[in-house]
Design a protein around this motif. Structure first.
Motif, PDB file in Angstrom:
ATOM      1  N   PRO A   1     -22.416  19.101   8.853  1.00 21.71           N
ATOM      2  CA  PRO A   1     -22.104  20.497   9.522  1.00 21.71           C
ATOM      3  C   PRO A   1     -20.272  19.915  10.102  1.00 21.71           C
ATOM      4  CG  PRO A   1     -23.597  19.235  10.473  1.00 21.71           C
ATOM      5  CD  PRO A   1     -23.664  18.457   8.740  1.00 21.71           C
ATOM      6  N   GLY A   2     -19.944  20.693  10.207  1.00 18.39           N
ATOM      7  CA  GLY A   2     -18.227  20.455  10.374  1.00 18.39           C
ATOM      8  C   GLY A   2     -16.899  20.104   8.992  1.00 18.39           C
ATOM      9  N   ILE A   3     -17.911  19.938   7.883  1.00 16.14           N
ATOM     10  CA  ILE A   3     -16.562  19.527   6.564  1.00 16.14           C
ATOM     11  C   ILE A   3     -15.670  20.563   6.132  1.00 16.14           C
ATOM     12  CG2 ILE A   3     -18.723  19.609   5.516  1.00 16.14           C
ATOM     13  CD1 ILE A   3     -17.051  16.496   4.883  1.00 16.14           C
ATOM     14  N   GLY A   4     -16.340  22.086   6.354  1.00 17.66           N
ATOM     15  CA  GLY A   4     -15.412  22.775   5.735  1.00 17.66           C
ATOM     16  C   GLY A   4     -15.846  23.989   4.801  1.00 17.66           C
ATOM     17  N   LYS A   5     -17.546  23.694   4.599  1.00 19.08           N
ATOM     18  CA  LYS A   5     -18.304  24.674   3.867  1.00 19.08           C
ATOM     19  C   LYS A   5     -17.675  26.292   4.468  1.00 19.08           C
ATOM     20  CE  LYS A   5     -21.915  22.853   4.878  1.00 19.08           C
ATOM     21  NZ  LYS A   5     -21.981  21.670   6.573  1.00 19.08           N
ATOM     22  N   SER A   6     -17.890  26.471   5.583  1.00 23.09           N
ATOM     23  CA  SER A   6     -17.557  28.172   5.682  1.00 23.09           C
ATOM     24  C   SER A   6     -16.021  28.430   5.772  1.00 23.09           C
ATOM     25  CB  SER A   6     -17.700  28.533   6.904  1.00 23.09           C
ATOM     26  OG  SER A   6     -19.328  28.068   7.581  1.00 23.09           O
ATOM     27  N   THR A   7     -15.088  27.439   5.932  1.00 22.79           N
ATOM     28  CA  THR A   7     -13.787  27.729   5.835  1.00 22.79           C
ATOM     29  C   THR A   7     -13.666  27.575   4.329  1.00 22.79           C
ATOM     30  OG1 THR A   7     -13.824  25.592   7.387  1.00 22.79           O
ATOM     31  CG2 THR A   7     -11.531  26.260   6.314  1.00 22.79           C
ATOM     32  N   LEU A   8     -14.456  27.245   3.266  1.00 19.26           N
ATOM     33  CA  LEU A   8     -13.874  26.679   1.460  1.00 19.26           C
ATOM     34  C   LEU A   8     -13.808  28.094   1.457  1.00 19.26           C
ATOM     35  CD1 LEU A   8     -12.940  25.394  -0.563  1.00 19.26           C
ATOM     36  CD2 LEU A   8     -15.344  24.554  -0.354  1.00 19.26           C
TER      37      LEU A   8
ATOM     38  N   ALA B   1     -12.275  36.520  12.373  1.00 19.50           N
ATOM     39  CA  ALA B   1     -11.228  35.746  13.299  1.00 19.50           C
ATOM     40  C   ALA B   1     -10.353  34.338  12.139  1.00 19.50           C
ATOM     41  CB  ALA B   1     -11.464  34.836  14.420  1.00 19.50           C
ATOM     42  N   ARG B   2     -11.669  33.974  11.683  1.00 20.87           N
ATOM     43  CA  ARG B   2     -11.410  32.839  10.981  1.00 20.87           C
ATOM     44  C   ARG B   2     -10.526  33.804   9.715  1.00 20.87           C
ATOM     45  NH1 ARG B   2     -16.363  30.234   8.855  1.00 20.87           N
ATOM     46  NH2 ARG B   2     -16.052  28.697  10.269  1.00 20.87           N
ATOM     47  N   ALA B   3     -11.315  34.321   8.888  1.00 18.59           N
ATOM     48  CA  ALA B   3     -10.891  35.221   7.286  1.00 18.59           C
ATOM     49  C   ALA B   3      -9.211  35.259   7.748  1.00 18.59           C
ATOM     50  CB  ALA B   3     -11.734  36.352   7.899  1.00 18.59           C
TER      51      ALA B   3
ATOM     52  N   GLU C   1      -7.160  19.087   1.723  1.00 19.83           N
ATOM     53  CA  GLU C   1      -7.480  18.499   2.410  1.00 19.83           C
ATOM     54  C   GLU C   1      -7.213  19.008   3.451  1.00 19.83           C
ATOM     55  OE1 GLU C   1      -3.521  15.658   3.906  1.00 19.83           O
ATOM     56  OE2 GLU C   1      -3.194  16.885   2.199  1.00 19.83           O
ATOM     57  N   MET C   2      -7.940  19.220   5.445  1.00 19.51           N
ATOM     58  CA  MET C   2      -8.239  20.630   5.305  1.00 19.51           C
ATOM     59  C   MET C   2      -6.842  20.667   6.737  1.00 19.51           C
ATOM     60  SD  MET C   2      -9.915  22.635   7.533  1.00 19.51           S
ATOM     61  CE  MET C   2     -11.624  22.280   7.444  1.00 19.51           C
ATOM     62  N   HIS C   3      -5.415  21.500   6.831  1.00 15.57           N
ATOM     63  CA  HIS C   3      -4.746  22.388   7.626  1.00 15.57           C
ATOM     64  C   HIS C   3      -5.661  22.882   8.857  1.00 15.57           C
ATOM     65  CE1 HIS C   3      -1.755  19.835   4.476  1.00 15.57           C
ATOM     66  NE2 HIS C   3      -2.627  20.413   3.749  1.00 15.57           N
ATOM     67  N   ASP C   4      -4.317  23.673   9.356  1.00 16.87           N
ATOM     68  CA  ASP C   4      -4.823  24.580  10.231  1.00 16.87           C
ATOM     69  C   ASP C   4      -4.562  25.652   9.864  1.00 16.87           C
ATOM     70  OD1 ASP C   4      -1.736  24.809   9.541  1.00 16.87           O
ATOM     71  OD2 ASP C   4      -1.142  25.110  11.352  1.00 16.87           O
ATOM     72  N   LYS C   5      -4.558  26.137   8.013  1.00 10.51           N
ATOM     73  CA  LYS C   5      -4.967  27.445   7.956  1.00 10.51           C
ATOM     74  C   LYS C   5      -5.638  27.268   6.482  1.00 10.51           C
ATOM     75  CE  LYS C   5      -0.655  30.415   9.001  1.00 10.51           C
ATOM     76  NZ  LYS C   5       0.508  29.462   9.509  1.00 10.51           N
ATOM     77  N   GLY C   6      -6.369  26.365   6.652  1.00 11.78           N
ATOM     78  CA  GLY C   6      -7.731  26.091   5.807  1.00 11.78           C
ATOM     79  C   GLY C   6      -7.775  25.030   4.818  1.00 11.78           C
ATOM     80  N   LEU C   7      -8.625  25.221   3.840  1.00 12.56           N
ATOM     81  CA  LEU C   7      -8.259  24.064   3.028  1.00 12.56           C
ATOM     82  C   LEU C   7      -7.640  23.702   2.039  1.00 12.56           C
ATOM     83  CD1 LEU C   7     -12.100  23.603   2.855  1.00 12.56           C
ATOM     84  CD2 LEU C   7     -11.455  21.343   3.221  1.00 12.56           C
TER      85      LEU C   7
HETATM   86  P1  TYD Z   1     -16.974  25.268   9.361  1.00 15.34           P
HETATM   87  O1  TYD Z   1     -15.464  25.387   7.590  1.00 15.34           O
HETATM   88  O2  TYD Z   1     -16.925  25.316  10.517  1.00 15.34           O
HETATM   89  O3  TYD Z   1     -17.016  23.419   9.096  1.00 15.34           O
HETATM   90  P2  TYD Z   1     -18.853  23.875   8.085  1.00 15.34           P
HETATM   91  O4  TYD Z   1     -18.827  25.292   7.769  1.00 15.34           O
HETATM   92  O5  TYD Z   1     -18.742  22.400   6.772  1.00 15.34           O
HETATM   93  O6  TYD Z   1     -19.691  23.834   9.284  1.00 15.34           O
HETATM   94  O7  TYD Z   1     -15.644  24.428  10.079  1.00 15.34           O
HETATM   95  C1  TYD Z   1     -14.519  23.169   9.737  1.00 15.34           C
HETATM   96  C2  TYD Z   1     -13.940  22.438  10.890  1.00 15.34           C
HETATM   97  O8  TYD Z   1     -12.455  22.270  10.629  1.00 15.34           O
HETATM   98  C3  TYD Z   1     -14.185  22.502  11.664  1.00 15.34           C
HETATM   99  O9  TYD Z   1     -14.078  21.823  13.182  1.00 15.34           O
HETATM  100  C4  TYD Z   1     -12.549  23.293  12.260  1.00 15.34           C
HETATM  101  C5  TYD Z   1     -11.924  22.465  11.052  1.00 15.34           C
HETATM  102  N1  TYD Z   1     -10.820  23.563  10.832  1.00 15.34           N
HETATM  103  C6  TYD Z   1      -9.744  24.012  10.355  1.00 15.34           C
HETATM  104  O10 TYD Z   1      -9.008  22.387  11.105  1.00 15.34           O
HETATM  105  N2  TYD Z   1      -8.145  24.386  10.215  1.00 15.34           N
HETATM  106  C7  TYD Z   1      -9.005  25.762   9.929  1.00 15.34           C
HETATM  107  O11 TYD Z   1      -7.522  26.331   9.918  1.00 15.34           O
HETATM  108  C8  TYD Z   1      -9.740  26.032   9.584  1.00 15.34           C
HETATM  109  C9  TYD Z   1     -10.532  26.864   9.202  1.00 15.34           C
HETATM  110  C10 TYD Z   1     -11.148  25.353  10.212  1.00 15.34           C
END
Ligand code: TYD
Ligand code: MG
Length: 467
Positions: free
Chosen positions: A101-108, A136-138, A286-292
């Motif tokens: 959880p929190g690694i970035g699956k939903s973001t990716l 909001a995320r999209a 790498e995770m940025h403020d605008k996603g991976l």
């Molecule tokens: P998330 O994709 O929700 O993880 P998962 O689905 O694997 O549980 O989000 C992972 C983390 O990334 C979350 O703590 C917030 C962070 N994040 C950023 O740093 N930048 C971004 O643009 C987004 C969308 C999330």
């Protein structure tokens, strides 16, 4: 009369047993075995089955058209991830993306959905987040989506850029999702996550063996029937196992593992299973403020913050087919308790213990009263056997407070006799090291190359190069 056979199923991993046990001997969980309705004894069923079977209708593989399967790959917008997938997401394929959880699956997946939606209709189903959250995320991610070339689209569609067909639905009902897939409106569907799904007709909490396995089954059947590409999200437990039954991993076509540090550092995606490609490739994010985003030059990024101190060695690795220079760090300190502590991050702990034993036996180092910590910088997990020599040198360097020259890289496997053994694709490793400004590689003596300082024996190498 047929005898009723008793059957117990582990609700964690799905293993079956003829009698009840306190601990599942397959996954090690306690009190997870539940009795299932009895199945008739096998012998009678077999003789019945022999009479009802029909001869299969078989087709010549080479006679059927093969081109269309290749044409139907969807590019994710991340070139390295496409490589991991074997050339993009195949239509009708079912993939499972696993990670903590929190690694970035939903973001990716939102980023991938946005890219693919330019070419085919996409549906994102979440059982965990509400529509406003996902929207909001999209929108945040839409500010910066990776540019790419698309294998599947025609030239004119690129020019006109059709409007996005990216729909969202919030659901935890496998029945509803299955019907939605069968309606065949969407070509790519994401389900986030399998642990939230439930089939109405089946008892048991979401995330349990019955619900996850049956949900998987139903959705896979629907995807195969319609040729829809399906991406399932699966959470993993702390020790890296898929939460819920392992059976799901056997059912899907592709299993992608999203690993790495949740906070900063690099994150990697590897396929642990791929019916349509190799499982050796690696994508680094790498995770940025605008996603991976994909890390384009991982070697340079991994070495950027290096300080050459004791216990730091640069290892020329191969990950999949890609060369990668990574820093291996070791810290050796006196044990404060009787039992020395050994910790490895990014490296196999059993292998580390073996290498420490080799160092103790074959060199003059005393390590039995020392705590040893080994770390692979950048959250990278090494699977390359050629890391042995670099790990040994890092430990010896830390233990003896001696350094290796700045401009040397190291690779080679270490045998139990302390001998250095040859490794795969030395040329690629050497070229990557040259590219990043290194002047020589300490490497197995069998490699014939000007760049190599030949290594035969561990003790000799430690004496010659650590100062
Ligand atoms: P998330 O994709 O929700 O993880 P998962 O689905 O694997 O549980 O989000 C992972 C983390 O990334 C979350 O703590 C917030 C962070 N994040 C950023 O740093 N930048 C971004 O643009 C987004 C969308 C999330
Ligand atoms: Mg999520």
């Amino acid at each position: 009369m047929s005898k009723i056979r008793r059957l117990f199923v582990c609700s964690n991993c799905g293993a079956t047993f003829p009698k009840w046990l306190g601990q599942c001997s397959s996954c090690g969980e306690w009190e997870t075995l539940l009795e299932q309705a009895g199945a008739p004894e096998v012998k009678n069923t077999v003789s019945l089955a022999e009479k009802t079977g029909k001869t299969l209708h078989a087709e010549n593989i080479y006679a059927t058209a093969t081109d269309d399967a290749e044409a139907a790959r969807l590019s994710t917008g991340f070139p390295d991830l496409d490589l991991v997938l074997g050339g993009g997401i195949l239509s009708g394929s079912v993939s499972l993306l696993t990670g903590q959880p929190g690694i970035g699956k939903s973001t990716l997946l939102m980023q991938i959905a946005t890219i693919i939606a330019r070419h085919v209709p996409v549906l994102y189903i979440s059982g965990e987040e509400s529509a406003p959250q996902v929207r909001a995320r999209a929108l945040r991610l839409a500010g910066k989506t990776p540019k790419t070339t698309h294998a599947t689209m025609s030239a004119n569609s690129q020019a006109t850029q059709p409007p996005l067909t990216l729909d969202f639905a919030s659901s935890t009902s496998t029945n509803d999702i299955s019907q939605t897939i069968l309606a065949n409106k969407y070509k790519f569907i994401i389900v986030d996550s399998v642990q939230t799904l439930a089939v109405a007709e089946i008892a048991g909490a979401p995330g349990g063996v019955a619900q996850v396995a049956n949900s998987g089954n139903l959705l896979i059947r629907a995807a195969k029937a319609t040729g829809t590409a399906l991406m399932l999200v699966g959470h993993v437990t702390k020790d890296g196992n898929l939460a819920g039954p392992k059976t799901l991993e056997h059912m899907v076509d592709v299993v992608l593992n999203f690993e790495g540090d949740r906070y900063g550092g690099f994150k990697t995606i590897r396929a642990s299973k791929n019916r349509f490609g190799a499982t050796s490739e690696l994508a680094i994010f790498e995770m940025h403020d605008k996603g991976l985003s994909e890390v384009k030059n991982p070697s340079a990024a991994l070495l950027a913050e290096r300080q050459n101190v004791d216990g730091s060695i640069i290892f020329a690795a191969i990950d999949g087919t890609r060369p990668l220079l990574v820093e291996i760090q070791a810290l050796v300190s006196k044990s404060s308790f009787g039992y020395p502590k050994r910790t490895a991050s990014g490296f196999d702990l059993n292998r580390l213990n073996l290498l420490i034993a080799v160092l103790e036996q074959r060199t003059k180092l005393t390590l039995s009263d020392k705590d040893i910590f080994v770390n692979v910088v950048g959250g990278i997990r090494l699977t390359d056997a050629a890391a042995d020599l670099a790990v040994c040198m890092a430990i010896a360097s830390a233990a003896a407070s001696r350094k290796l020259a700045d401009d040397l890289v190291v690779f080679g496997e270490v045998g139990l006799g302390g001998e250095i053994r040859s490794v795969s694709t030395p040329e690629k490793r050497i070229n990557e090291a040259k590219k990043l400004g290194f002047t020589a590689a300490i490497a197995p003596y069998t490699i014939k190359n000007q760049f190599v300082k030949p290594a035969r024996d561990l003790t000799a190498i430690l004496n010659a190069y650590l100062h």
